[in-house]
Design a protein around this motif. Structure first.
Motif, PDB file in Angstrom:
ATOM      1  N   PHE A   6       0.877  -1.163   0.000  1.00  0.00           N
ATOM      2  CA  PHE A   6       0.000   0.000   0.000  1.00  0.00           C
ATOM      3  C   PHE A   6       0.914   1.212   0.000  1.00  0.00           C
ATOM      4  O   PHE A   6       1.651   1.423   0.959  1.00  0.00           O
ATOM      5  CB  PHE A   6      -0.866  -0.078   1.260  1.00  0.00           C
ATOM      6  N   ILE A   7       0.923   1.991  -1.101  1.00  0.00           N
ATOM      7  CA  ILE A   7       1.824   3.137  -1.175  1.00  0.00           C
ATOM      8  C   ILE A   7       1.058   4.435  -1.361  1.00  0.00           C
ATOM      9  O   ILE A   7       0.002   4.470  -1.984  1.00  0.00           O
ATOM     10  CB  ILE A   7       2.883   2.994  -2.289  1.00  0.00           C
ATOM     11  N   SER A   8       1.608   5.499  -0.798  1.00  0.00           N
ATOM     12  CA  SER A   8       1.090   6.841  -1.013  1.00  0.00           C
ATOM     13  C   SER A   8       1.882   7.470  -2.144  1.00  0.00           C
ATOM     14  O   SER A   8       3.107   7.331  -2.211  1.00  0.00           O
ATOM     15  CB  SER A   8       1.264   7.694   0.245  1.00  0.00           C
ATOM     16  N   ILE A   9       1.166   8.168  -3.000  1.00  0.00           N
ATOM     17  CA  ILE A   9       1.799   8.774  -4.164  1.00  0.00           C
ATOM     18  C   ILE A   9       1.033  10.044  -4.522  1.00  0.00           C
ATOM     19  O   ILE A   9      -0.181  10.114  -4.322  1.00  0.00           O
ATOM     20  CB  ILE A   9       1.837   7.755  -5.331  1.00  0.00           C
ATOM     21  N   LYS A  10       1.740  11.048  -5.004  1.00  0.00           N
ATOM     22  CA  LYS A  10       1.082  12.296  -5.397  1.00  0.00           C
ATOM     23  C   LYS A  10       0.102  12.020  -6.536  1.00  0.00           C
ATOM     24  O   LYS A  10       0.356  11.168  -7.392  1.00  0.00           O
ATOM     25  CB  LYS A  10       2.122  13.332  -5.824  1.00  0.00           C
ATOM     26  N   PRO A  11      -1.025  12.751  -6.554  1.00  0.00           N
ATOM     27  CA  PRO A  11      -2.061  12.501  -7.559  1.00  0.00           C
ATOM     28  C   PRO A  11      -1.555  12.491  -9.004  1.00  0.00           C
ATOM     29  O   PRO A  11      -1.955  11.641  -9.801  1.00  0.00           O
ATOM     30  CB  PRO A  11      -3.068  13.627  -7.334  1.00  0.00           C
ATOM     31  N   ARG A  12      -0.678  13.414  -9.340  1.00  0.00           N
ATOM     32  CA  ARG A  12      -0.152  13.487 -10.709  1.00  0.00           C
ATOM     33  C   ARG A  12       0.519  12.177 -11.103  1.00  0.00           C
ATOM     34  O   ARG A  12       0.338  11.679 -12.209  1.00  0.00           O
ATOM     35  CB  ARG A  12       0.845  14.640 -10.790  1.00  0.00           C
ATOM     36  N   TYR A  13       1.298  11.605 -10.197  1.00  0.00           N
ATOM     37  CA  TYR A  13       2.021  10.372 -10.493  1.00  0.00           C
ATOM     38  C   TYR A  13       1.100   9.146 -10.439  1.00  0.00           C
ATOM     39  O   TYR A  13       1.275   8.206 -11.205  1.00  0.00           O
ATOM     40  CB  TYR A  13       3.217  10.214  -9.562  1.00  0.00           C
ATOM     41  N   PRO A  31      11.271  -1.763   0.872  1.00  0.00           N
ATOM     42  CA  PRO A  31      11.611  -3.155   1.173  1.00  0.00           C
ATOM     43  C   PRO A  31      11.686  -3.956  -0.116  1.00  0.00           C
ATOM     44  O   PRO A  31      11.213  -3.530  -1.166  1.00  0.00           O
ATOM     45  CB  PRO A  31      10.435  -3.615   2.019  1.00  0.00           C
ATOM     46  N   THR A  32      12.250  -5.110  -0.024  1.00  0.00           N
ATOM     47  CA  THR A  32      12.263  -6.017  -1.156  1.00  0.00           C
ATOM     48  C   THR A  32      10.957  -6.808  -1.131  1.00  0.00           C
ATOM     49  O   THR A  32      10.615  -7.406  -0.120  1.00  0.00           O
ATOM     50  CB  THR A  32      13.463  -6.977  -1.056  1.00  0.00           C
ATOM     51  N   VAL A  33      10.220  -6.743  -2.215  1.00  0.00           N
ATOM     52  CA  VAL A  33       8.967  -7.478  -2.331  1.00  0.00           C
ATOM     53  C   VAL A  33       9.015  -8.289  -3.622  1.00  0.00           C
ATOM     54  O   VAL A  33       9.645  -7.882  -4.596  1.00  0.00           O
ATOM     55  CB  VAL A  33       7.733  -6.547  -2.304  1.00  0.00           C
ATOM     56  N   PRO A  34       8.355  -9.434  -3.639  1.00  0.00           N
ATOM     57  CA  PRO A  34       8.461 -10.308  -4.813  1.00  0.00           C
ATOM     58  C   PRO A  34       7.681  -9.777  -6.016  1.00  0.00           C
ATOM     59  O   PRO A  34       6.652  -9.115  -5.861  1.00  0.00           O
ATOM     60  CB  PRO A  34       7.879 -11.629  -4.322  1.00  0.00           C
ATOM     61  N   PRO A  35       8.162 -10.098  -7.214  1.00  0.00           N
ATOM     62  CA  PRO A  35       7.395  -9.782  -8.419  1.00  0.00           C
ATOM     63  C   PRO A  35       6.008 -10.401  -8.317  1.00  0.00           C
ATOM     64  O   PRO A  35       5.819 -11.444  -7.708  1.00  0.00           O
ATOM     65  CB  PRO A  35       8.204 -10.440  -9.542  1.00  0.00           C
ATOM     66  N   GLY A  36       5.038  -9.720  -8.906  1.00  0.00           N
ATOM     67  CA  GLY A  36       3.665 -10.207  -8.868  1.00  0.00           C
ATOM     68  C   GLY A  36       2.857  -9.638  -7.721  1.00  0.00           C
ATOM     69  O   GLY A  36       1.638  -9.797  -7.679  1.00  0.00           O
ATOM     70  N   THR A  37       3.514  -8.963  -6.776  1.00  0.00           N
ATOM     71  CA  THR A  37       2.816  -8.363  -5.644  1.00  0.00           C
ATOM     72  C   THR A  37       1.845  -7.291  -6.136  1.00  0.00           C
ATOM     73  O   THR A  37       2.182  -6.488  -7.008  1.00  0.00           O
ATOM     74  CB  THR A  37       3.825  -7.734  -4.655  1.00  0.00           C
ATOM     75  N   THR A  38       0.649  -7.284  -5.578  1.00  0.00           N
ATOM     76  CA  THR A  38      -0.311  -6.218  -5.869  1.00  0.00           C
ATOM     77  C   THR A  38       0.127  -4.961  -5.133  1.00  0.00           C
ATOM     78  O   THR A  38       0.473  -5.009  -3.952  1.00  0.00           O
ATOM     79  CB  THR A  38      -1.725  -6.619  -5.416  1.00  0.00           C
ATOM     80  N   VAL A  39       0.097  -3.843  -5.851  1.00  0.00           N
ATOM     81  CA  VAL A  39       0.424  -2.545  -5.261  1.00  0.00           C
ATOM     82  C   VAL A  39      -0.849  -1.710  -5.284  1.00  0.00           C
ATOM     83  O   VAL A  39      -1.408  -1.438  -6.347  1.00  0.00           O
ATOM     84  CB  VAL A  39       1.550  -1.837  -6.035  1.00  0.00           C
ATOM     85  N   VAL A  40      -1.318  -1.328  -4.095  1.00  0.00           N
ATOM     86  CA  VAL A  40      -2.513  -0.508  -3.940  1.00  0.00           C
ATOM     87  C   VAL A  40      -2.055   0.950  -3.912  1.00  0.00           C
ATOM     88  O   VAL A  40      -1.202   1.321  -3.105  1.00  0.00           O
ATOM     89  CB  VAL A  40      -3.267  -0.873  -2.644  1.00  0.00           C
ATOM     90  N   LEU A  41      -2.620   1.783  -4.799  1.00  0.00           N
ATOM     91  CA  LEU A  41      -2.193   3.173  -4.940  1.00  0.00           C
ATOM     92  C   LEU A  41      -3.126   4.122  -4.192  1.00  0.00           C
ATOM     93  O   LEU A  41      -4.312   4.222  -4.516  1.00  0.00           O
ATOM     94  CB  LEU A  41      -2.171   3.567  -6.417  1.00  0.00           C
ATOM     95  N   TYR A  42      -2.558   4.812  -3.211  1.00  0.00           N
ATOM     96  CA  TYR A  42      -3.288   5.850  -2.489  1.00  0.00           C
ATOM     97  C   TYR A  42      -2.821   7.195  -3.030  1.00  0.00           C
ATOM     98  O   TYR A  42      -1.645   7.534  -2.936  1.00  0.00           O
ATOM     99  CB  TYR A  42      -3.006   5.762  -0.983  1.00  0.00           C
ATOM    100  N   SER A  43      -3.727   7.935  -3.630  1.00  0.00           N
ATOM    101  CA  SER A  43      -3.425   9.262  -4.156  1.00  0.00           C
ATOM    102  C   SER A  43      -3.539  10.263  -3.015  1.00  0.00           C
ATOM    103  O   SER A  43      -4.611  10.436  -2.433  1.00  0.00           O
ATOM    104  CB  SER A  43      -4.405   9.594  -5.286  1.00  0.00           C
ATOM    105  N   SER A  44      -2.426  10.907  -2.694  1.00  0.00           N
ATOM    106  CA  SER A  44      -2.384  11.803  -1.537  1.00  0.00           C
ATOM    107  C   SER A  44      -3.168  13.098  -1.802  1.00  0.00           C
ATOM    108  O   SER A  44      -3.851  13.232  -2.814  1.00  0.00           O
ATOM    109  CB  SER A  44      -0.931  12.086  -1.164  1.00  0.00           C
ATOM    110  N   SER A  45      -3.041  14.042  -0.915  1.00  0.00           N
ATOM    111  CA  SER A  45      -3.781  15.295  -0.961  1.00  0.00           C
ATOM    112  C   SER A  45      -3.542  16.027  -2.284  1.00  0.00           C
ATOM    113  O   SER A  45      -2.428  16.006  -2.784  1.00  0.00           O
ATOM    114  CB  SER A  45      -3.316  16.155   0.212  1.00  0.00           C
TER     115      SER A  45
END
Length: 143
Positions: A6-13, A31-45
């Motif tokens: 679960f990552i926070s990222i600026k809206p533009r990106y 961290p090191t995470v394995p290929p295939g991992t789902t990444v949930v995108l949280y668009s910050s303020s």
């Protein structure tokens, strides 16, 4: 499903990733995470919502001064902004992503708090499969 990132990222990106224009996310630490991992995108303020998911294709670490030369086309960020972001970092982590899935109904911060009792991460955190299922049912309807 294993745990998701679960990552926070600026809206533009976040938009650039979900539109497929940005296929590499640069982080100062990760961290090191394995290929295939789902990444949930949280668009910050100002958006403050989960807006979609991608799948992690590959991670790599490299010296910050090599990132622009090797990945300028895939990171969708100006060279000066990248330099400012990585200033003082000993290394950077590159997350190569694929399979962008924008959600028609983003999950706003208030709903995220109510459903999971969690705050969006400053940088990243892990979500277990049950948490991912809950937020996916509350949003998604992928485009």
């Amino acid at each position: 499903m294993t745990r998701a990132l679960f990552i926070s990222i600026k809206p533009r990106y976040a938009r650039a990733i979900l539109e497929g224009r940005k296929t590499v996310e640069v982080r100062r630490r990760f961290p090191t995470v394995p290929p295939g991992t789902t990444v949930v995108l949280y668009s910050s303020s100002p958006e403050r919502a989960i807006v979609g998911t991608v799948r992690l294709k590959h991670t790599s670490r490299m010296a910050p001064d090599r990132v622009w030369a090797l990945h300028s086309e895939a990171i969708d960020i100006a060279e000066e902004a990248l330099g400012q972001y990585l200033e003082g970092a000993d290394a950077s982590t590159l997350l190569e992503v694929e399979d962008p899935r924008p959600w028609v109904r983003p999950v706003p911060l208030e709903v995220l708090r109510a459903l999971l009792g969690v705050e969006p991460p400053q940088s990243f955190r892990y979500l277990n499969p049950e948490q991912v299922d809950v937020i996916t049912r509350s949003g998604a309807d992928e485009t």
